[in-house]
Design a protein around this motif. Structure first.
Motif, PDB file in Angstrom:
ATOM      1  N   ALA A 131     -31.327  21.648  21.219  1.00  0.00           N
ATOM      2  CA  ALA A 131     -31.787  20.254  21.137  1.00  0.00           C
ATOM      3  C   ALA A 131     -31.301  19.538  19.886  1.00  0.00           C
ATOM      4  O   ALA A 131     -31.348  18.311  19.821  1.00  0.00           O
ATOM      5  CB  ALA A 131     -33.315  20.202  21.187  1.00  0.00           C
ATOM      6  N   GLY A 135     -28.899  16.037  22.167  1.00  0.00           N
ATOM      7  CA  GLY A 135     -30.065  15.849  23.038  1.00  0.00           C
ATOM      8  C   GLY A 135     -30.016  16.724  24.274  1.00  0.00           C
ATOM      9  O   GLY A 135     -30.007  17.949  24.186  1.00  0.00           O
ATOM     10  N   ALA A 136     -29.984  16.074  25.443  1.00  0.00           N
ATOM     11  CA  ALA A 136     -30.044  16.806  26.713  1.00  0.00           C
ATOM     12  C   ALA A 136     -28.761  17.556  27.035  1.00  0.00           C
ATOM     13  O   ALA A 136     -28.740  18.396  27.931  1.00  0.00           O
ATOM     14  CB  ALA A 136     -30.328  15.825  27.848  1.00  0.00           C
ATOM     15  N   ARG A 296     -27.390  12.050  27.970  1.00  0.00           N
ATOM     16  CA  ARG A 296     -28.255  11.339  27.035  1.00  0.00           C
ATOM     17  C   ARG A 296     -28.467  12.183  25.787  1.00  0.00           C
ATOM     18  O   ARG A 296     -28.974  13.294  25.856  1.00  0.00           O
ATOM     19  CB  ARG A 296     -29.592  11.024  27.687  1.00  0.00           C
ATOM     20  N   GLU A 302     -35.620  13.858  27.360  1.00  0.00           N
ATOM     21  CA  GLU A 302     -34.264  14.407  27.389  1.00  0.00           C
ATOM     22  C   GLU A 302     -34.136  15.563  26.392  1.00  0.00           C
ATOM     23  O   GLU A 302     -33.634  16.649  26.716  1.00  0.00           O
ATOM     24  CB  GLU A 302     -33.237  13.316  27.034  1.00  0.00           C
ATOM     25  N   THR A 303     -34.567  15.320  25.156  1.00  0.00           N
ATOM     26  CA  THR A 303     -34.469  16.350  24.133  1.00  0.00           C
ATOM     27  C   THR A 303     -35.426  17.506  24.449  1.00  0.00           C
ATOM     28  O   THR A 303     -35.104  18.679  24.224  1.00  0.00           O
ATOM     29  CB  THR A 303     -34.742  15.743  22.750  1.00  0.00           C
ATOM     30  N   SER A 305     -36.118  18.555  27.370  1.00  0.00           N
ATOM     31  CA  SER A 305     -35.459  19.391  28.387  1.00  0.00           C
ATOM     32  C   SER A 305     -34.588  20.455  27.732  1.00  0.00           C
ATOM     33  O   SER A 305     -34.535  21.600  28.196  1.00  0.00           O
ATOM     34  CB  SER A 305     -34.586  18.535  29.312  1.00  0.00           C
TER      35      SER A 305
ATOM     36  N   PHE B 146     -30.927  24.758  32.791  1.00  0.00           N
ATOM     37  CA  PHE B 146     -31.953  23.730  32.978  1.00  0.00           C
ATOM     38  C   PHE B 146     -33.048  24.206  33.916  1.00  0.00           C
ATOM     39  O   PHE B 146     -34.169  23.721  33.869  1.00  0.00           O
ATOM     40  CB  PHE B 146     -31.326  22.445  33.545  1.00  0.00           C
ATOM     41  N   THR B 285     -30.851  15.119  36.701  1.00  0.00           N
ATOM     42  CA  THR B 285     -31.958  15.967  36.268  1.00  0.00           C
ATOM     43  C   THR B 285     -33.294  15.236  36.421  1.00  0.00           C
ATOM     44  O   THR B 285     -33.338  14.007  36.470  1.00  0.00           O
ATOM     45  CB  THR B 285     -31.809  16.379  34.794  1.00  0.00           C
ATOM     46  N   HIS B 287     -35.786  15.141  34.188  1.00  0.00           N
ATOM     47  CA  HIS B 287     -36.322  14.520  32.970  1.00  0.00           C
ATOM     48  C   HIS B 287     -35.259  14.126  31.953  1.00  0.00           C
ATOM     49  O   HIS B 287     -35.590  13.577  30.909  1.00  0.00           O
ATOM     50  CB  HIS B 287     -37.306  15.474  32.281  1.00  0.00           C
ATOM     51  N   ALA B 288     -34.003  14.458  32.223  1.00  0.00           N
ATOM     52  CA  ALA B 288     -32.994  14.261  31.188  1.00  0.00           C
ATOM     53  C   ALA B 288     -31.838  13.383  31.663  1.00  0.00           C
ATOM     54  O   ALA B 288     -30.753  13.405  31.094  1.00  0.00           O
ATOM     55  CB  ALA B 288     -32.476  15.611  30.708  1.00  0.00           C
TER      56      ALA B 288
END
Lengths: 318, 318
Positions: A131, A135-136, A296, A302-303, A305, B146, B285, B287-288
């Motif tokens: 992370a 981010g994601a 993202r 996102e982070t 995840s 993921f 995804t 959430h991301a």
């Protein structure tokens, strides 16, 4: 896995909210001045409601979260430079207790990578930090899957605020100050955007990448990075670039041999010219050409995840 | 890990050549009519020289490679449809011997996914198949990191030959037959490009993706896919698209609920309009947001990198 989450900002609270969906349990959640600890599982919604209403996630002391009976500590407190405290101390405590650590806080692995790896070597716990970079976007896991030795360089757009500003300047012909103010109004830029626009945030991510790519041969911190920001770019530079079908992006580059961050001319329709707050990383591989991963690069869920993907990678503790 | 490699084409021979660099040992290497087996480590360079000079990697029978003392079988024989033989039988033999299997051959996981998973459930060995989707691009490992349940759809450009043809038609204003002949001259298209241009190859990859995304809820094979190729696209369609800042790409889409492949209009400068033989996959995804991964979707060393990344993920056998 049982999680203790330090930090209840956008990332920490998203990790807490999503943990159950990923099959994990939150046994402690702390913000900077309070904590809630429950070996039977924290009521996350209630804790976050308390934080909104009363400014505290619970009645316990933040240090109580560090003492909780967790398998993995999620360190999501704000990134600090120099000695990377208090984040580094949290990492140290968890590893000395033979627990896993998952970082969203860049400080410990950007500023004190060698110390963190030494602690991990002596611990039954592992340290993961997907992370902290992009981010994601699965940058570190892709490097790990390929083998760090198979990646010769990583380069890309690693700060969404700077990228938003440059995209808007180019698209609308506006100057830096104007677009920065707009970004602050939209919540894309923080009230103090210094670390985003002066290249520090991108540099920290590249420092982490160089630390991973050099596989312990060398250890980098921010002071080793050659960094230039975007504050001095005139709108006319973007106009000139555009006439040549190019544009300007804040590009970070990490190799096993060093870190550079600065504004660079890139092709207008090329992979590196992502728009808005998107991030992209290009990995140069020994045998498989160039891999691009984009998505993202910031945001709570996102982070989170990426944090929870790291948690899913951890082996069970004995 | 000790590897037995079945198939000595571009992928199998690259896996054999690169295995040592990744810390593995080749104990058997087979082509369609011969094999070389050596518990002390096959001399890969000598075997590939023999194949060039004499048409055979060694004096042993291909089945001898299946009986060798390996930890992981690398199945890199050509993809076959229907019963996916002889690849499926190789997978069955290895798993029944409680050995790992890494597939570059799409047949077993596209056409008989349920059978392969049943065999894996009863085996101490695991089955990985990153190389079957998108060559060097880490599509399946990203989904796995993921969590398949976190990915609602995968879509992208998964056939480099079709993409090369469409890119060239659009860039040069040439018609399909002309560009196909050129691609064959360049070695980008095979002498019989049927499966590339009629969508079958992209569909097999999407079938594999849907099998992974549905997590055993449903099992797909090629006959479940809705597939259209690029053979009927007139150059005028590309000209019309271009006037609207769009272009045509052969897009595959895989969800837990099904597979479609066909020519689609996409933005000219968008992520999906990769040029030449590059592939791209977009993952949606929970959430991301959207993650894009792109790179070289074919080629010996590129695909071998994915095979060897899979080998690196396998746990030691008891």
């Amino acid at each position: 896995m049982k999680l203790a989450i330090l930090g209840s900002g956008a990332v920490g609270s998203s990790v807490a909210e999503l943990a159950g969906e990923y099959g994990h349990e939150v046994v402690a959640l702390a913000d900077s001045s309070s904590a809630v600890v429950d070996d039977g599982g924290v009521d996350v919604a209630a804790a976050l409601d308390r934080k909104s209403a009363e400014g505290a996630v619970g009645a316990a002391d933040p240090d109580d979260a560090l003492d909780a009976d967790y398998d993995a500590l999620v360190e999501a407190t704000p990134t600090t430079l120099g000695d990377a405290q208090p984040g580094f101390g949290h990492v140290e405590t968890a590893l000395e207790r033979d627990r896993h650590v998952v970082l969203a806080n860049k400080g410990p692995v950007a500023e004190r990578y060698g110390d963190v790896m030494d602690l991990a070597d002596d611990s039954a716990g592992e340290v993961l930090f997907e992370a902290t970079v992009g981010g994601a976007i699965p940058v570190l896991s892709t490097i790990s899957d390929f083998g760090a030795g198979q990646i010769t360089a990583a380069r890309g757009v690693l700060n969404g605020t700077a990228n938003f500003i440059l995209s808007r300047m180019a698209a609308e012909g506006l100057d830096y100050e104007h677009v920065l103010a707009e970004a602050q109004d939209l919540g894309v830029a923080e009230a103090d955007p210094t670390f985003d626009v002066d290249g520090t945030d991108a540099a920290l991510k590249c420092v982490i990448l160089s630390n991973v790519l050099s596989q312990g041969e060398r250890v980098y911190s921010l002071e080793d990075a050659d960094v230039e920001g975007i504050e001095e770019i005139p709108g006319t530079a973007l106009d000139l670039a555009s006439e040549d079908n190019r544009t300007v992006r804040l590009i970070g580059e990490a190799t096993p041999d060093g870190v550079t961050v600065g504004p660079r001319l890139v092709p207008q329709n090329g992979a590196l010219s992502v728009t808005g707050t998107r991030n992209i990383v290009q990995l140069e591989t020994e045998h498989a050409g160039q891999l691009n991963v984009s998505g993202r690069g910031a945001g709570g869920p996102e982070t989170a995840s990426a944090v929870l993907a790291d948690v899913g990678r951890l082996p069970p503790l004995e």
